[in-house]
Design an enzyme around this catalytic site. Structure first.
Site, PDB file in Angstrom:
ATOM      1  N   ASP A  10       0.465  -1.107  -0.144  1.00  0.00           N
ATOM      2  CA  ASP A  10      -0.032   0.145   0.467  1.00  0.00           C
ATOM      3  C   ASP A  10       1.017   1.210   0.406  1.00  0.00           C
ATOM      4  O   ASP A  10       1.892   1.018   0.584  1.00  0.00           O
ATOM      5  CB  ASP A  10      -1.046   0.370   1.200  1.00  0.00           C
ATOM      6  N   SER A  11       0.378   2.231  -0.270  1.00  0.00           N
ATOM      7  CA  SER A  11       0.653   3.539   0.135  1.00  0.00           C
ATOM      8  C   SER A  11       1.907   3.800   1.221  1.00  0.00           C
ATOM      9  O   SER A  11       2.226   4.621   2.088  1.00  0.00           O
ATOM     10  CB  SER A  11       0.091   5.093  -0.663  1.00  0.00           C
ATOM     11  N   GLY A  43      -3.282   8.644  -4.291  1.00  0.00           N
ATOM     12  CA  GLY A  43      -4.679   8.973  -5.038  1.00  0.00           C
ATOM     13  C   GLY A  43      -4.389  10.053  -5.894  1.00  0.00           C
ATOM     14  O   GLY A  43      -5.471  10.091  -7.039  1.00  0.00           O
ATOM     15  N   CYS A  73      -4.496  -1.986  -2.144  1.00  0.00           N
ATOM     16  CA  CYS A  73      -4.170   0.039  -1.865  1.00  0.00           C
ATOM     17  C   CYS A  73      -5.646  -0.079  -3.020  1.00  0.00           C
ATOM     18  O   CYS A  73      -5.365  -1.181  -4.038  1.00  0.00           O
ATOM     19  CB  CYS A  73      -2.971  -0.149  -2.714  1.00  0.00           C
ATOM     20  N   ASN A  74      -6.431   0.468  -2.911  1.00  0.00           N
ATOM     21  CA  ASN A  74      -7.492   0.546  -4.226  1.00  0.00           C
ATOM     22  C   ASN A  74      -6.823   0.992  -5.491  1.00  0.00           C
ATOM     23  O   ASN A  74      -7.248   0.850  -6.660  1.00  0.00           O
ATOM     24  CB  ASN A  74      -8.756   1.165  -3.657  1.00  0.00           C
ATOM     25  N   GLU A 152      -2.914   9.354   7.946  1.00  0.00           N
ATOM     26  CA  GLU A 152      -0.938   9.111   7.781  1.00  0.00           C
ATOM     27  C   GLU A 152      -0.702   9.569   9.037  1.00  0.00           C
ATOM     28  O   GLU A 152       0.135   9.411   9.940  1.00  0.00           O
ATOM     29  CB  GLU A 152      -1.148   9.308   6.791  1.00  0.00           C
ATOM     30  N   CYS A 184     -10.242   2.724  -0.515  1.00  0.00           N
ATOM     31  CA  CYS A 184      -9.273   3.118   0.085  1.00  0.00           C
ATOM     32  C   CYS A 184      -9.139   2.321   1.045  1.00  0.00           C
ATOM     33  O   CYS A 184      -9.817   2.171   2.609  1.00  0.00           O
ATOM     34  CB  CYS A 184      -9.445   4.691   0.373  1.00  0.00           C
ATOM     35  N   HIS A 186      -6.915   2.819   3.670  1.00  0.00           N
ATOM     36  CA  HIS A 186      -7.071   3.741   4.758  1.00  0.00           C
ATOM     37  C   HIS A 186      -8.272   3.832   5.669  1.00  0.00           C
ATOM     38  O   HIS A 186      -8.333   4.144   6.540  1.00  0.00           O
ATOM     39  CB  HIS A 186      -6.887   5.402   4.633  1.00  0.00           C
TER      40      HIS A 186
HETATM   41  N1  DGL Z   1      -4.814   3.220   1.157  1.00  0.00           N
HETATM   42  C1  DGL Z   1      -4.844   3.328  -0.857  1.00  0.00           C
HETATM   43  C2  DGL Z   1      -5.285   3.419  -1.098  1.00  0.00           C
HETATM   44  O1  DGL Z   1      -6.276   2.415  -1.109  1.00  0.00           O
HETATM   45  C3  DGL Z   1      -3.983   4.624  -1.104  1.00  0.00           C
HETATM   46  C4  DGL Z   1      -4.270   5.710  -1.208  1.00  0.00           C
HETATM   47  C5  DGL Z   1      -3.125   7.194  -1.254  1.00  0.00           C
HETATM   48  O2  DGL Z   1      -2.041   7.370  -0.437  1.00  0.00           O
HETATM   49  O3  DGL Z   1      -3.510   8.218  -1.553  1.00  0.00           O
HETATM   50  O4  DGL Z   1      -6.265   3.569  -2.556  1.00  0.00           O
END
Ligand code: DGL
Length: 272
Positions: A10-11, A43, A73-74, A152, A184, A186
């Site tokens: 993931d990010s 994103g 990560c979506n 975050e 997402c 997160h």
């Molecule tokens: N958690 C990630 C997702 O599922 C990335 C979110 C991001 O870094 O903007 O999209």
């Protein structure tokens, strides 16, 4: 080398919501986690850059021994999974298709909301996946770019989170959705705040559970499962965590969310 290790990326800390699901469903499976904290948030980034990040991360996870990749990560699932499946000889799964299927299964009125990053919404990934299953379902998507930086920063239920969520979710309620995809990884950390704002009439879908179930079935078919999924509790099968940014920040936010430390966490400069 055994190829039963799951590589998850993931990010940042968001993928931990997916890792938790793996630990619950497949307690005997070893996991290598990569959080691209140097480049979070994903994103608002261009597609080509996101593809290049994912490609390097998958190569790294593979070199570390991963034999099955879960895009936790979506955003990466939406923009790069299809392409990268063709570039690597390693099985991969993302969050979009299982999450879409679960939402279609749960929606009673055929009116589904999606909150996700700008890149995921721009790719139209959830909407396309839902329409492939049932073209009559109405999909209302909303990009929620302020949420990832808040998560975050370790904010779960602050006034800033509340304000952002009210802004993003207000229109969803007016649209009459009965199901909301947390598009997402997160966002499941914000579930209590989201539930409070939307009330009990909307079912929340975290795609992680359906994704990990699908991964477990796929791994079983491929002979990649160690132990009895969901039955035996194997303590500490030696998970490893890597981040591209500073480890301390990742550890403290993870500890706050999960109530325990994900150890060991190694900083690794991968993307420069
Ligand atoms: N958690 C990630 C997702 O599922 C990335 C979110 C991001 O870094 O903007 O999209």
């Amino acid at each position: 080398m055994s190829r039963s290790i799951i590589g998850l990326f993931d990010s940042g800390v968001g993928g931990l919501t997916v890792a938790e699901e793996v630990f619950r469903t497949l307690p005997g499976q070893r996991v290598i986690y990569f959080g691209d904290t140097l480049n979070v948030p994903y994103g608002g980034r261009p597609v080509a850059e996101l593809i290049s990040f994912a490609e390097r991360i998958i190569r790294f996870l593979f070199e570390q021994g991963a034999g099955y990749i879960i895009f936790a990560c979506n955003t990466s699932s939406a923009v790069s999974l299809q392409l990268l499946r063709e570039r690597f000889d390693v099985p991969m799964i993302g969050l979009i298709e299982p999450g879409a299927a679960e939402a279609v299964r749960l929606s009673v009125n055929g009116n589904i909301g999606v909150i996700a990053t700008e890149a995921t919404v721009a790719a139209g990934a959830y909407s396309a996946a839902i329409k492939r299953i049932n073209p009559r379902v109405r999909v209302c998507s909303r990009a929620a770019p302020r949420l990832v930086p808040l998560v975050e920063a370790g904010e779960l239920d602050s006034p800033r989170v509340e304000q952002a969520l009210r802004e993003y979710l207000g229109s969803m309620r007016d649209e009459g959705i009965d199901t909301l995809i947390l598009g997402c990884s997160h966002y499941p950390f914000l579930r209590p705040a989201i539930e409070r704002i939307l009330g009990s009439g909307v079912t929340l879908v975290d795609p992680a559970a359906a994704t990990v179930d699908a991964a477990a079935r796929d791994m079983s078919r491929r002979g990649l499962l160690t132990g009895n999924p969901g039955r035996s509790i194997v303590l500490s099968p030696g998970h490893r965590y890597f981040v591209s940014g500073e480890a301390a920040g990742f550890v403290s936010v993870a500890k706050k969310f999960l109530g325990r430390e994900p150890a060991p966490v190694t900083e690794i400069c991968l993307l420069r």
